[in-house]
Design a protein around this motif. Structure first.
Motif, PDB file in Angstrom:
ATOM      1  N   VAL A 173     -11.748  17.244 -49.191  1.00  0.00           N
ATOM      2  CA  VAL A 173     -11.479  15.894 -49.349  1.00  0.00           C
ATOM      3  C   VAL A 173     -11.018  15.393 -47.938  1.00  0.00           C
ATOM      4  CG1 VAL A 173      -9.535  14.279 -50.239  1.00  0.00           C
ATOM      5  CG2 VAL A 173     -10.833  15.742 -51.871  1.00  0.00           C
ATOM      6  N   VAL A 174     -10.174  16.067 -47.098  1.00  0.00           N
ATOM      7  CA  VAL A 174      -9.806  15.490 -45.895  1.00  0.00           C
ATOM      8  C   VAL A 174     -11.114  15.726 -44.948  1.00  0.00           C
ATOM      9  CG1 VAL A 174      -8.355  15.991 -43.901  1.00  0.00           C
ATOM     10  CG2 VAL A 174      -7.260  16.107 -46.118  1.00  0.00           C
ATOM     11  N   LEU A 175     -11.901  16.683 -44.870  1.00  0.00           N
ATOM     12  CA  LEU A 175     -13.006  16.867 -44.342  1.00  0.00           C
ATOM     13  C   LEU A 175     -13.890  15.580 -44.591  1.00  0.00           C
ATOM     14  CD1 LEU A 175     -15.019  18.077 -42.356  1.00  0.00           C
ATOM     15  CD2 LEU A 175     -15.913  19.403 -44.451  1.00  0.00           C
ATOM     16  N   GLY A 176     -14.342  15.301 -45.886  1.00  0.00           N
ATOM     17  CA  GLY A 176     -15.096  14.267 -46.055  1.00  0.00           C
ATOM     18  C   GLY A 176     -14.664  12.841 -45.553  1.00  0.00           C
ATOM     19  N   ALA A 177     -13.169  12.569 -46.031  1.00  0.00           N
ATOM     20  CA  ALA A 177     -12.623  11.575 -45.381  1.00  0.00           C
ATOM     21  C   ALA A 177     -12.687  11.225 -43.735  1.00  0.00           C
ATOM     22  CB  ALA A 177     -11.277  11.418 -45.682  1.00  0.00           C
ATOM     23  N   GLY A 178     -12.575  12.472 -43.050  1.00  0.00           N
ATOM     24  CA  GLY A 178     -12.688  12.342 -41.766  1.00  0.00           C
ATOM     25  C   GLY A 178     -14.139  12.179 -41.324  1.00  0.00           C
ATOM     26  N   LEU A 179     -15.287  12.752 -41.947  1.00  0.00           N
ATOM     27  CA  LEU A 179     -16.572  12.013 -41.594  1.00  0.00           C
ATOM     28  C   LEU A 179     -16.991  10.643 -41.899  1.00  0.00           C
ATOM     29  CD1 LEU A 179     -18.481  15.199 -43.196  1.00  0.00           C
ATOM     30  CD2 LEU A 179     -17.780  15.058 -40.682  1.00  0.00           C
ATOM     31  N   LEU A 180     -16.342  10.190 -43.149  1.00  0.00           N
ATOM     32  CA  LEU A 180     -16.717   8.504 -43.176  1.00  0.00           C
ATOM     33  C   LEU A 180     -15.922   7.928 -42.120  1.00  0.00           C
ATOM     34  CD1 LEU A 180     -16.428   8.527 -47.113  1.00  0.00           C
ATOM     35  CD2 LEU A 180     -18.446   8.322 -45.692  1.00  0.00           C
ATOM     36  N   LEU A 181     -14.486   8.239 -41.880  1.00  0.00           N
ATOM     37  CA  LEU A 181     -13.584   7.408 -40.913  1.00  0.00           C
ATOM     38  C   LEU A 181     -14.369   7.522 -39.585  1.00  0.00           C
ATOM     39  CD1 LEU A 181     -10.201   8.243 -42.177  1.00  0.00           C
ATOM     40  CD2 LEU A 181     -11.475   6.181 -42.434  1.00  0.00           C
ATOM     41  N   ALA A 182     -15.012   8.538 -39.196  1.00  0.00           N
ATOM     42  CA  ALA A 182     -15.623   8.850 -37.739  1.00  0.00           C
ATOM     43  C   ALA A 182     -16.929   7.741 -37.949  1.00  0.00           C
ATOM     44  CB  ALA A 182     -16.149  10.111 -37.670  1.00  0.00           C
TER      45      ALA A 182
ATOM     46  N   ILE B  87     -13.579  15.297 -55.622  1.00  0.00           N
ATOM     47  CA  ILE B  87     -13.639  15.006 -54.538  1.00  0.00           C
ATOM     48  C   ILE B  87     -14.199  13.714 -54.067  1.00  0.00           C
ATOM     49  CG2 ILE B  87     -15.040  15.844 -52.694  1.00  0.00           C
ATOM     50  CD1 ILE B  87     -15.549  18.811 -54.096  1.00  0.00           C
ATOM     51  N   ARG B  88     -15.135  13.048 -54.697  1.00  0.00           N
ATOM     52  CA  ARG B  88     -15.156  11.756 -54.532  1.00  0.00           C
ATOM     53  C   ARG B  88     -13.946  10.804 -54.316  1.00  0.00           C
ATOM     54  NH1 ARG B  88     -19.482   8.329 -54.325  1.00  0.00           N
ATOM     55  NH2 ARG B  88     -20.939   9.890 -54.995  1.00  0.00           N
ATOM     56  N   ALA B  89     -13.311  10.812 -55.511  1.00  0.00           N
ATOM     57  CA  ALA B  89     -12.000  10.211 -55.726  1.00  0.00           C
ATOM     58  C   ALA B  89     -11.040  10.324 -54.763  1.00  0.00           C
ATOM     59  CB  ALA B  89     -11.209  10.477 -57.030  1.00  0.00           C
ATOM     60  N   GLY B  90     -10.941  11.622 -54.192  1.00  0.00           N
ATOM     61  CA  GLY B  90      -9.915  11.972 -53.036  1.00  0.00           C
ATOM     62  C   GLY B  90     -10.473  11.340 -51.823  1.00  0.00           C
ATOM     63  N   VAL B  91     -11.676  11.664 -51.531  1.00  0.00           N
ATOM     64  CA  VAL B  91     -12.283  11.003 -50.290  1.00  0.00           C
ATOM     65  C   VAL B  91     -11.788   9.498 -50.038  1.00  0.00           C
ATOM     66  CG1 VAL B  91     -14.257  10.721 -48.834  1.00  0.00           C
ATOM     67  CG2 VAL B  91     -13.759  12.849 -49.835  1.00  0.00           C
ATOM     68  N   GLU B  92     -12.079   8.975 -51.265  1.00  0.00           N
ATOM     69  CA  GLU B  92     -12.607   7.388 -51.200  1.00  0.00           C
ATOM     70  C   GLU B  92     -10.949   6.917 -51.040  1.00  0.00           C
ATOM     71  OE1 GLU B  92     -15.134   5.921 -54.197  1.00  0.00           O
ATOM     72  OE2 GLU B  92     -16.999   6.467 -52.931  1.00  0.00           O
ATOM     73  N   LEU B  93      -9.988   7.508 -51.705  1.00  0.00           N
ATOM     74  CA  LEU B  93      -8.784   7.360 -51.740  1.00  0.00           C
ATOM     75  C   LEU B  93      -8.254   7.268 -50.281  1.00  0.00           C
ATOM     76  CD1 LEU B  93      -5.746   7.119 -53.035  1.00  0.00           C
ATOM     77  CD2 LEU B  93      -5.667   9.676 -52.894  1.00  0.00           C
ATOM     78  N   PHE B  94      -8.449   8.402 -49.384  1.00  0.00           N
ATOM     79  CA  PHE B  94      -7.987   8.582 -48.058  1.00  0.00           C
ATOM     80  C   PHE B  94      -8.772   7.600 -47.196  1.00  0.00           C
ATOM     81  CE2 PHE B  94      -6.510  13.281 -48.282  1.00  0.00           C
ATOM     82  CZ  PHE B  94      -5.169  12.992 -48.785  1.00  0.00           C
ATOM     83  N   THR B  95     -10.011   7.160 -47.398  1.00  0.00           N
ATOM     84  CA  THR B  95     -10.560   6.286 -46.531  1.00  0.00           C
ATOM     85  C   THR B  95      -9.803   5.108 -46.686  1.00  0.00           C
ATOM     86  OG1 THR B  95     -12.435   6.056 -48.070  1.00  0.00           O
ATOM     87  CG2 THR B  95     -12.746   7.524 -46.300  1.00  0.00           C
ATOM     88  N   ALA B  96      -9.522   4.285 -47.861  1.00  0.00           N
ATOM     89  CA  ALA B  96      -8.973   3.271 -48.311  1.00  0.00           C
ATOM     90  C   ALA B  96      -7.770   3.184 -47.870  1.00  0.00           C
ATOM     91  CB  ALA B  96      -8.975   3.219 -49.743  1.00  0.00           C
TER      92      ALA B  96
ATOM     93  N   ARG C  10      -8.585   9.798 -61.242  1.00  0.00           N
ATOM     94  CA  ARG C  10      -7.502   9.005 -61.204  1.00  0.00           C
ATOM     95  C   ARG C  10      -6.424  10.076 -60.372  1.00  0.00           C
ATOM     96  NH1 ARG C  10      -6.577   6.130 -65.967  1.00  0.00           N
ATOM     97  NH2 ARG C  10      -4.370   6.554 -65.973  1.00  0.00           N
ATOM     98  N   ILE C  11      -5.445   9.298 -60.133  1.00  0.00           N
ATOM     99  CA  ILE C  11      -4.070   9.962 -59.350  1.00  0.00           C
ATOM    100  C   ILE C  11      -2.888   9.873 -60.019  1.00  0.00           C
ATOM    101  CG2 ILE C  11      -5.362   9.963 -57.000  1.00  0.00           C
ATOM    102  CD1 ILE C  11      -3.402   7.393 -56.277  1.00  0.00           C
ATOM    103  N   GLY C  12      -1.960  10.707 -59.664  1.00  0.00           N
ATOM    104  CA  GLY C  12      -0.700  10.510 -60.242  1.00  0.00           C
ATOM    105  C   GLY C  12       0.327  10.264 -59.094  1.00  0.00           C
ATOM    106  N   LEU C  13       1.118   9.258 -59.186  1.00  0.00           N
ATOM    107  CA  LEU C  13       2.074   9.049 -58.091  1.00  0.00           C
ATOM    108  C   LEU C  13       3.717   8.922 -58.639  1.00  0.00           C
ATOM    109  CD1 LEU C  13       0.381   6.245 -55.973  1.00  0.00           C
ATOM    110  CD2 LEU C  13       0.740   8.731 -55.151  1.00  0.00           C
ATOM    111  N   ARG C  14       4.433   9.214 -57.848  1.00  0.00           N
ATOM    112  CA  ARG C  14       5.989   9.063 -58.132  1.00  0.00           C
ATOM    113  C   ARG C  14       6.482   8.551 -56.830  1.00  0.00           C
ATOM    114  NH1 ARG C  14       9.586  11.418 -61.691  1.00  0.00           N
ATOM    115  NH2 ARG C  14      11.621  11.570 -60.737  1.00  0.00           N
TER     116      ARG C  14
END
Length: 407
Positions: A128-137, A393-402, A192-196
């Motif tokens: 997820v972090v790798l994918g987010a990094g590639l998109l952010l680059a 994986i898609r959900a996590g990547v798009e969460l971090f890029t957003a 989905r994600i869970g938050l607190r």
């Protein structure tokens, strides 16, 4: 942010850039499966580190392997220029180590390493972090990245007190203004994600106890120290004593995972060993736990005349999600999938060394849903059959890029 409070509204306005293309999504799934097939224990993640470094360099980035030999950091700045120390960095953290248990799944990407498995989802976190990094680059090249981002791939999360302390010592938080992470949750549907806000995990320490006595014949236990009984009473009585010495709301729990005593049915042994964990929901109670636990064990051991030695290994404090960072994760997921994709979550008794980062900078961790939607099967963490719905994986990547675009 309870499930009841969430709405079913779709994201409003112009969609954020940084959505995950199908081609890259397929590559990331293959990358995750490769990691899953080649799990590495803490501080031994050389292959994983090399794979990450190679892929980030292919994207034109300059990752730096940590001085401890495994793990790496990689900065992504607007325009891909060197970070000038001005605007604080947003750090995205992933843990990269595996667990010493066998993978018992029957899948093409089953672990190829005996008694090693990615049974806690760290392969997903890493991907997820790798994918987010590639998109952010890519967004940085296009002039659409508003703030600098640091990718932080951390070794040895599973080893107390956690690899985070080594990473922090290596300077990975220098210049970081906020840090975010996800952790796989098999109780939450993929997508989905869970938050607190506040504590989302518990403190976790390791406890080891040795008992010694002269030993003897089971026909004459009154003439010796009965270590079997002493060990059994420690297992039962220490948690009971602590429940009457600590506010119940603190959630202080001693749970034993190993008891090794004796070899023959008619011999009272001379040595016994116990090991377990101490978990606590409350930070103040955690700070006082070593003295309380030590005293309770000594008291029970003394009743049976056993010589007792206690080794109390400090682990990690609770992960305490900071409100602004938690809201950022909520807004990022809502922007991608609507606020219905965010649900409230409970504080767990699991431990996570992400807490050490939050002792120094504000941040938050989200629970990343990995359960196939509609499934009634649970692949729990730290089990040899653990697996995920790779849509997570898609959900996590798009969460971090957003989050990087909104933060």
């Amino acid at each position: 942010m309870s499930r009841e409070a969430a709405t079913d509204n779709a994201p409003a306005g112009e969609p954020l850039p940084g959505a995950l293309p199908e081609e890259l999504c397929a590559e990331l799934i293959a990358f995750r499966r490769d990691l899953h097939m080649h799990p590495e224990l803490g501080n031994q993640e050389f292959r994983t580190t090399a794979a990450l470094k190679a892929r980030l360099e292919r994207a034109g980035l300059t990752p730096r392997v940590l001085s401890i030999g495994t793990g790496l950091i990689c900065d992504i700045t607007p325009g891909l220029t060197p970070w000038d120390g001005g605007q604080p960095l947003l750090a995205l953290r992933a843990d990269i180590d595996a667990l010493p248990i066998p993978d018992v799944k029957t899948v093409p990407y089953r672990s190829t390493v005996p008694n090693r498995a990615h049974a806690c989802g760290h392969d997903v976190h890493t991907t997820v972090v790798l994918g987010a990094g590639l998109l952010l680059a890519e967004l940085a090249r296009e002039g659409r990245l508003p703030r600098p981002v640091r990718l932080l791939f951390q070794p040895a999360e599973e080893a107390l007190p956690g690899g985070a302390t080594d990473v922090i010592g290596a300077g990975a938080l220098d210049g970081v203004g906020r840090i975010l992470a996800v952790h796989c949750d098999p109780r939450v549907d993929a997508g989905r994600i869970g938050l607190r806000t506040g504590a989302i995990t518990s403190a976790c320490d390791r406890l080891e106890v040795t008992l010694d006595g002269p030993g003897g014949h089971t026909a004459r236990p009154h003439l010796t120290t009965d270590l079997v009984t002493a060990a059994a009473r420690i297992v039962v009585d220490v948690p009971a004593l602590l429940s009457r010495r600590v506010d119940t709301r603190a959630g202080l729990a001693v749970t034993w995972g190993r008891l090794d005593v004796g070899h023959a049915c008619n011999v009272i042994p001379q040595h016994a060993e116990l090991a377990g964990t101490v978990r606590c929901l409350d930070l103040d109670a955690w700070r006082g736990a070593p003295d309380m636990v030590h005293a309770a064990i000594d008291e029970v051991a003394a009743l049976y005349g056993a010589k007792c030695q206690v080794t109390y290994v400090r682990g990690v404090p609770p992960v305490v999600n900071e409100p602004v960072s938690t809201q950022l994760l909520h807004d990022a997921m809502a922007a991608r999938r609507g606020s219905h994709a965010v649900e409230g979550t409970e504080q767990s008794l699991g431990g996570e060394d992400f807490s050490w980062y939050l002792e120094r900078v504000p941040g938050a961790m989200a629970r990343l849903g990995v359960r196939p939607p509609g499934s009634t099967v649970r692949f729990d963490l730290h089990r040899g059959d653990f697996d995920v719905d790779e849509g997570s994986i898609r959900a996590g990547v798009e969460l971090f890029t957003a989050a990087a675009l909104l933060g």
